[in-house]
Design a protein around this motif. Structure first.
Motif, mmCIF file in Angstrom:
data_model
loop_
_atom_site.group_PDB
_atom_site.id
_atom_site.type_symbol
_atom_site.label_atom_id
_atom_site.label_comp_id
_atom_site.label_asym_id
_atom_site.label_seq_id
_atom_site.Cartn_x
_atom_site.Cartn_y
_atom_site.Cartn_z
ATOM 1 N N ARG A 87 2.765 2.657 2.098
ATOM 2 C CA ARG A 87 1.785 2.908 3.157
ATOM 3 C C ARG A 87 1.327 1.595 3.804
ATOM 4 O O ARG A 87 0.948 1.588 4.982
ATOM 5 C CB ARG A 87 0.584 3.678 2.606
ATOM 6 C CG ARG A 87 0.922 5.099 2.201
ATOM 7 C CD ARG A 87 -0.324 5.928 1.938
ATOM 8 N NE ARG A 87 0.018 7.270 1.509
ATOM 9 C CZ ARG A 87 0.330 8.274 2.333
ATOM 10 N NH1 ARG A 87 0.350 8.060 3.635
ATOM 11 N NH2 ARG A 87 0.627 9.469 1.864
ATOM 12 N N ILE A 88 1.351 0.522 3.046
ATOM 13 C CA ILE A 88 1.004 -0.780 3.622
ATOM 14 C C ILE A 88 1.995 -1.140 4.728
ATOM 15 O O ILE A 88 1.636 -1.648 5.784
ATOM 16 C CB ILE A 88 0.974 -1.864 2.539
ATOM 17 C CG1 ILE A 88 -0.214 -1.627 1.595
ATOM 18 C CG2 ILE A 88 0.897 -3.261 3.150
ATOM 19 C CD1 ILE A 88 -0.270 -2.571 0.416
ATOM 20 N N THR A 89 3.277 -0.823 4.502
ATOM 21 C CA THR A 89 4.298 -1.086 5.518
ATOM 22 C C THR A 89 4.211 -0.096 6.670
ATOM 23 O O THR A 89 4.226 -0.475 7.848
ATOM 24 C CB THR A 89 5.699 -1.015 4.884
ATOM 25 O OG1 THR A 89 5.800 -1.983 3.833
ATOM 26 C CG2 THR A 89 6.776 -1.288 5.927
ATOM 27 N N ALA A 90 4.078 1.197 6.340
ATOM 28 C CA ALA A 90 4.163 2.234 7.371
ATOM 29 C C ALA A 90 2.895 2.338 8.210
ATOM 30 O O ALA A 90 2.974 2.546 9.426
ATOM 31 C CB ALA A 90 4.455 3.583 6.713
ATOM 32 N N HIS A 91 1.730 2.184 7.591
ATOM 33 C CA HIS A 91 0.472 2.425 8.305
ATOM 34 C C HIS A 91 -0.272 1.134 8.666
ATOM 35 O O HIS A 91 -0.778 1.018 9.773
ATOM 36 C CB HIS A 91 -0.425 3.338 7.471
ATOM 37 C CG HIS A 91 0.172 4.679 7.197
ATOM 38 N ND1 HIS A 91 0.396 5.601 8.184
ATOM 39 C CD2 HIS A 91 0.610 5.246 6.039
ATOM 40 C CE1 HIS A 91 0.939 6.694 7.659
ATOM 41 N NE2 HIS A 91 1.083 6.504 6.354
ATOM 42 N N ALA A 92 -0.346 0.198 7.727
ATOM 43 C CA ALA A 92 -1.036 -1.062 8.025
ATOM 44 C C ALA A 92 -0.147 -2.024 8.799
ATOM 45 O O ALA A 92 -0.614 -3.044 9.306
ATOM 46 C CB ALA A 92 -1.520 -1.716 6.732
ATOM 47 N N LYS A 93 1.155 -1.741 8.858
ATOM 48 C CA LYS A 93 2.109 -2.548 9.630
ATOM 49 C C LYS A 93 2.225 -3.979 9.093
ATOM 50 O O LYS A 93 2.103 -4.962 9.829
ATOM 51 C CB LYS A 93 1.723 -2.576 11.111
ATOM 52 C CG LYS A 93 1.786 -1.220 11.804
ATOM 53 C CD LYS A 93 3.217 -0.746 11.925
ATOM 54 C CE LYS A 93 3.324 0.545 12.714
ATOM 55 N NZ LYS A 93 4.732 1.000 12.837
ATOM 56 N N VAL A 94 2.449 -4.073 7.787
ATOM 57 C CA VAL A 94 2.686 -5.369 7.141
ATOM 58 C C VAL A 94 4.140 -5.389 6.673
ATOM 59 O O VAL A 94 4.581 -4.491 5.950
ATOM 60 C CB VAL A 94 1.753 -5.590 5.937
ATOM 61 C CG1 VAL A 94 2.060 -6.921 5.258
ATOM 62 C CG2 VAL A 94 0.291 -5.538 6.380
ATOM 63 N N ALA A 95 4.896 -6.392 7.097
ATOM 64 C CA ALA A 95 6.285 -6.540 6.679
ATOM 65 C C ALA A 95 6.448 -7.872 5.963
ATOM 66 O O ALA A 95 5.644 -8.793 6.149
ATOM 67 C CB ALA A 95 7.222 -6.472 7.885
ATOM 68 N N ARG A 96 7.495 -7.981 5.142
ATOM 69 C CA ARG A 96 7.701 -9.236 4.414
ATOM 70 C C ARG A 96 9.177 -9.501 4.170
ATOM 71 O O ARG A 96 10.014 -8.600 4.247
ATOM 72 C CB ARG A 96 6.968 -9.209 3.071
ATOM 73 C CG ARG A 96 7.645 -8.351 2.012
ATOM 74 C CD ARG A 96 7.036 -8.553 0.632
ATOM 75 N NE ARG A 96 7.315 -9.868 0.096
ATOM 76 C CZ ARG A 96 6.898 -10.285 -1.111
ATOM 77 N NH1 ARG A 96 6.168 -9.488 -1.864
ATOM 78 N NH2 ARG A 96 7.196 -11.489 -1.551
ATOM 79 N N THR A 97 9.466 -10.762 3.901
ATOM 80 C CA THR A 97 10.762 -11.163 3.370
ATOM 81 C C THR A 97 10.519 -11.798 2.004
ATOM 82 O O THR A 97 9.380 -12.067 1.617
ATOM 83 C CB THR A 97 11.469 -12.167 4.295
ATOM 84 O OG1 THR A 97 10.690 -13.381 4.364
ATOM 85 C CG2 THR A 97 11.640 -11.595 5.691
ATOM 86 N N PHE A 98 11.611 -12.062 1.284
ATOM 87 C CA PHE A 98 11.507 -12.556 -0.080
ATOM 88 C C PHE A 98 12.167 -13.926 -0.208
ATOM 89 O O PHE A 98 12.926 -14.365 0.666
ATOM 90 C CB PHE A 98 12.164 -11.575 -1.052
ATOM 91 C CG PHE A 98 11.497 -10.224 -1.092
ATOM 92 C CD1 PHE A 98 10.548 -9.930 -2.056
ATOM 93 C CD2 PHE A 98 11.816 -9.249 -0.153
ATOM 94 C CE1 PHE A 98 9.929 -8.686 -2.089
ATOM 95 C CE2 PHE A 98 11.206 -8.007 -0.179
ATOM 96 C CZ PHE A 98 10.256 -7.726 -1.153
ATOM 97 N N GLN A 99 11.891 -14.580 -1.341
ATOM 98 C CA GLN A 99 12.510 -15.882 -1.598
ATOM 99 C C GLN A 99 14.030 -15.743 -1.648
ATOM 100 O O GLN A 99 14.753 -16.577 -1.114
ATOM 101 C CB GLN A 99 11.983 -16.463 -2.913
ATOM 102 C CG GLN A 99 10.538 -16.918 -2.868
ATOM 103 C CD GLN A 99 10.096 -17.526 -4.183
ATOM 104 O OE1 GLN A 99 10.918 -17.798 -5.057
ATOM 105 N NE2 GLN A 99 8.806 -17.748 -4.337
#
Length: 371
Positions: A87-99
């Protein structure tokens, strides 16, 4: 220019964040803000807790204490510590990449960017076979997704390799593809975990250009973990420095670059100065003593250590209080503070006035005499 109810508020506010793994405090009482439309860098020596902060923001870990508030463009406020990661990705619109690069190496570049848009495509299909049949709103959504994927392939200068397997790309190109894949989710906050790791100077320059383009033309704010200071100092608007899970500096790149506590944390304090420190840096100043049970659902097992550096004692497997001890001198920033405090305490008193400038002491009358 983007407008909305929350445009004047920080996009991310981290308040009194703590993350404990049994008796180990990986993050201790951390507070900082990431401003909207800016690049905020989170830096520090190895083992400082930077990735743990990312894992708390993106829902991989649930913080032991504290609040992580995300202000959306439309006026929504999200408490990320209370939300599941999807839900953090879908609703809050937070994306990330990894090491470590996590592309689908057997898929083409175009397919990797379409996978990132699966939520939109599934919704358009009605979660039925409409997607297979290509009817309803799915056909339009599919065309829009392909156009968006091609747009980002052009941005990262890889459109000519759209049909090549992602695993065939050079390392630097794979890094850019990961960022493009994250951008296909239309994030408001993009969290990048060491995107310049392993890049040569030319690739780092291309990365800088890409991140500045994202900041200036998409409205996406960026939170960045990076060890390459040539990247951090050139593109960051705001820098937060961690050491052993504690914030030791917070401000503009120029301010942080000249902060003696940051220099001490990265480069160490001279041995001659450390010897003069009367009170060694102890456990209470670096790691809190805890009376806590390991959380089996989040984080590593109780025998794991998330901290680099001179550890004199690790978590004990016993019924007693579990304490992680850090040997004196582990925190160079705190050593610097001790040295400065010692210098202040031992400073020589101001010199007396020269004899020729001293005022003559008036002759006093005998004690008890009349004026």
């Amino acid at each position: 220019m983007l407008t909305g109810p929350n445009m004047d508020k920080p996009i991310l506010s981290v308040e009194h964040l703590s993350m404990k793994f049994g008796g180990l405090v990986a993050i201790g009482d951390l507070s900082f803000q990431a401003r909207r439309g800016e690049i905020t860098a989170l830096i520090g020596p190895n083992g400082a807790g930077k990735t743990t902060v990312f894992n708390c923001i993106t829902g991989f870990y649930k913080p032991s204490e504290g609040m992580i508030k995300m202000n959306g463009r439309g006026g929504q406020e999200f408490l990320l510590e209370r939300m599941p990661d999807f839900r953090i990705t879908a609703h809050a619109k937070v994306a990330r990449t990894f090491q470590n690069i996590r592309l689908f190496s057997g898929m083409t570049l175009l397919e990797n960017l379409l996978v990132a848009q699966h939520n939109k495509l599934m919704h358009a299909s009605g979660f039925t076979v409409l997607g297979l049949l290509g009817i309803g709103g799915y056909r339009k959504a599919s065309a829009e997704s392909i156009d968006l994927a091609k747009h980002w392939l052009e941005k990262i200068d890889l459109i000519h390799r759209a049909d090549d397997p992602a695993g065939d790309l050079p390392y630097g190109a794979q890094r850019r593809l990961e960022i493009a894949r994250a951008m296909c989710t239309d994030p408001e906050l993009l969290c990048l975990d060491e995107p310049a790791a392993g890049l040569n100077p030319k690739e780092s320059l291309h990365l800088n250009q890409l991140l500045n383009d994202i900041k200036e033309n998409t409205g996406t704010s960026i939170l960045l973990i990076e060890h390459d200071m040539s990247v951090v100092m050139k593109i960051s608007d705001h820098v937060v420095v961690l050491e052993y899970g504690r914030k030791i500096s917070d401000g503009s790149p120029d301010l942080v670059k000249h902060d003696p506590r940051v220099i001490a944390a990265y480069l160490g304090v001279d041995d001659e100065e450390v010897v003069d420190v009367l009170t060694a840096v102890g456990d209470e100043q670096v790691i809190e003593e805890l009376d806590a049970e390991p959380d089996p659902e989040h984080g590593p097992s109780a025998s794991s250590s998330m901290m680099a550096g001179p550890i004199s004692d690790t978590i004990a497997h016993a019924d007693e209080d579990e304490i992680v001890k850090v040997s004196p001198g582990a925190s160079k920033a705190l050593e610097y503070d001790e040295v400065q405090a010692l210098s202040t305490r031992t400073a020589k008193p101001a010199a007396k006035p020269a004899a020729g400038k001293a005022r003559a002491k008036p002759a006093g009358k005998p004690k008890g005499g009349r004026k």
